[in-house]
Enzyme design. Sequence first.
Site, PDB file in Angstrom:
ATOM      1  N   ALA A 109       0.772  -1.245   0.000  1.00 59.59           N
ATOM      2  CA  ALA A 109       0.000   0.000   0.000  1.00 59.59           C
ATOM      3  C   ALA A 109       0.800   1.290   0.000  1.00 59.59           C
ATOM      4  O   ALA A 109       0.258   2.334  -0.357  1.00 59.59           O
ATOM      5  CB  ALA A 109      -0.950   0.008   1.199  1.00 59.59           C
ATOM      6  N   ALA A 110       2.050   1.297   0.455  1.00 59.67           N
ATOM      7  CA  ALA A 110       2.798   2.565   0.560  1.00 59.67           C
ATOM      8  C   ALA A 110       3.013   3.185  -0.816  1.00 59.67           C
ATOM      9  O   ALA A 110       3.177   2.464  -1.800  1.00 59.67           O
ATOM     10  CB  ALA A 110       4.136   2.324   1.243  1.00 59.67           C
ATOM     11  N   LYS A 114      -3.456   4.762  -3.400  1.00 62.94           N
ATOM     12  CA  LYS A 114      -4.578   3.890  -3.747  1.00 62.94           C
ATOM     13  C   LYS A 114      -5.353   3.485  -2.500  1.00 62.94           C
ATOM     14  O   LYS A 114      -6.561   3.264  -2.556  1.00 62.94           O
ATOM     15  CB  LYS A 114      -4.074   2.673  -4.518  1.00 62.94           C
ATOM     16  CG  LYS A 114      -3.511   3.010  -5.901  1.00 62.94           C
ATOM     17  CD  LYS A 114      -3.123   1.746  -6.671  1.00 62.94           C
ATOM     18  CE  LYS A 114      -2.585   2.087  -8.063  1.00 62.94           C
ATOM     19  NZ  LYS A 114      -1.288   2.785  -8.002  1.00 62.94           N
ATOM     20  N   GLU A 132       2.152  -2.646   4.269  1.00 60.88           N
ATOM     21  CA  GLU A 132       3.422  -2.375   3.590  1.00 60.88           C
ATOM     22  C   GLU A 132       4.521  -3.200   4.251  1.00 60.88           C
ATOM     23  O   GLU A 132       4.777  -3.057   5.450  1.00 60.88           O
ATOM     24  CB  GLU A 132       3.760  -0.890   3.653  1.00 60.88           C
ATOM     25  CG  GLU A 132       5.135  -0.530   3.137  1.00 60.88           C
ATOM     26  CD  GLU A 132       5.406  -1.045   1.740  1.00 60.88           C
ATOM     27  OE1 GLU A 132       6.491  -1.622   1.518  1.00 60.88           O
ATOM     28  OE2 GLU A 132       4.536  -0.877   0.862  1.00 60.88           O
ATOM     29  N   ASP A 176      -1.206  -3.812  -5.781  1.00 64.91           N
ATOM     30  CA  ASP A 176      -0.424  -2.853  -6.570  1.00 64.91           C
ATOM     31  C   ASP A 176       1.038  -3.230  -6.343  1.00 64.91           C
ATOM     32  O   ASP A 176       1.725  -2.665  -5.502  1.00 64.91           O
ATOM     33  CB  ASP A 176      -0.720  -1.437  -6.107  1.00 64.91           C
ATOM     34  CG  ASP A 176      -0.031  -0.387  -6.962  1.00 64.91           C
ATOM     35  OD1 ASP A 176       0.049  -0.586  -8.185  1.00 64.91           O
ATOM     36  OD2 ASP A 176       0.444   0.619  -6.404  1.00 64.91           O
ATOM     37  N   CYS A 229       3.126  -0.369 -12.407  1.00 58.88           N
ATOM     38  CA  CYS A 229       3.434   0.884 -13.114  1.00 58.88           C
ATOM     39  C   CYS A 229       4.549   0.601 -14.121  1.00 58.88           C
ATOM     40  O   CYS A 229       5.556   1.305 -14.174  1.00 58.88           O
ATOM     41  CB  CYS A 229       3.815   2.003 -12.146  1.00 58.88           C
ATOM     42  SG  CYS A 229       5.211   1.643 -11.069  1.00 58.88           S
TER      43      CYS A 229
END
Length: 404
Positions: A109-110, A114, A132, A176, A229
């Site tokens: 999450a870090a 999001k 995280e 993510d 990404c």
Amino acid sequence: MLLPEEFIAYTRRTMGDERFTRYQESFGEEPPVSIRLNPRKTEGMTVAGGEPVSWCRDGYYLPRRPQFTMDPLLHAGCYYVQEAASMFLDEVLRQHLPSHPLMALDLCAAPGGKSTLLRAVLPDDCVLYSNEPVRQRASILLENTMKWGYSNHIVTNAYPRDYRASKLRFDVILCDVPCSGEGMFRRDEATISEWSPQHVERCWQLQRDIVTDAWACLNDGGLLIYSTCTFNTKENEENVRWFCETFDDARLLTVDTKPEWHITGSLLKGFDAPVYRFIPGITRSEGLFMSAIRKGGTSVSSRQKGSTKGLRVLTADYGHPATDVQVELNYAQALAYLRGEALQLPADTPRGMVVVTFMGHPLGTAKNIGSRTNNQYPKEWRIKTTHIPTDYEAILRHTEQNTD
């Protein structure tokens, strides 16, 4: 900007000449700047010169990049600075969120972009765990989630395997995942120097391990969102295909989009499943890849037993005291407070703990002991720069704005 030759060769093959040419041209363009509003804190406020991000109800492009650090409203959690492509999560959630999710997990999450979006979209009674694995990054995640200011939001510092062992089960899981970062080359040159084919190989294998653990934590009927990404198909389409082949109950979901968003679909030959890729120069954003996967049926299971034992739960005693005493600060005072400096409060301010505000939004606490006021703003959150602007550059405007 000098890109690695191996990256150029395979990315051109993946994108095709026309797309890759537009991507290369984007390095000579100014990257877009965007923010996402906190709907709980910005009612009646507008974004100065803002243009809506089409796929996110609370997202806005700004005409240029301001000094975000010098805006007290950022520190108050009124908005989050986030790449527009990452906000596509909002569209995915609004189209495919289970009818009433009870438990959600952001596994990697870090720094929290999001996660704060997810928390704003989820029902109030849904509990969100934001995790995280890297301890220092987990501290940044904790800061950002606390400033966002929502209840039922728990921050942990654990590995995906720890969540699998915990027996906690979730209706929504966001992965993510750590990636080779190709989509950030335009914005962050450091990612270019860290890139290598070997790094890509390590990433796609790690990503499969993370999602395998996550899948075991997902309730039947639950939603898993996978994102990176980066551009290459190994970390994107090939991984998604592997998930669908490995997990018998995995079903890829279609997200309704509009042609003017210029989102690119699958670039893996022979794989035409619904996936969504953002490419600088084509979409108005940095690079992102996202897919949505349903587990089994369409209805989520009820909350199951599990335990946070084995998960390092992070907490911080930075909450506002149970008091109605608030002291409004002007811009210069707000910056002084955020820098950790002493404050001179009005003479009639009651002694004890008070909440200091800017434009009506709480920044933190201070302890008024009469002869002086002790600044209670956390040391690790304080503004470090010595440059202090004299005028306030308002990013958000309110009808009763007062920044003297």
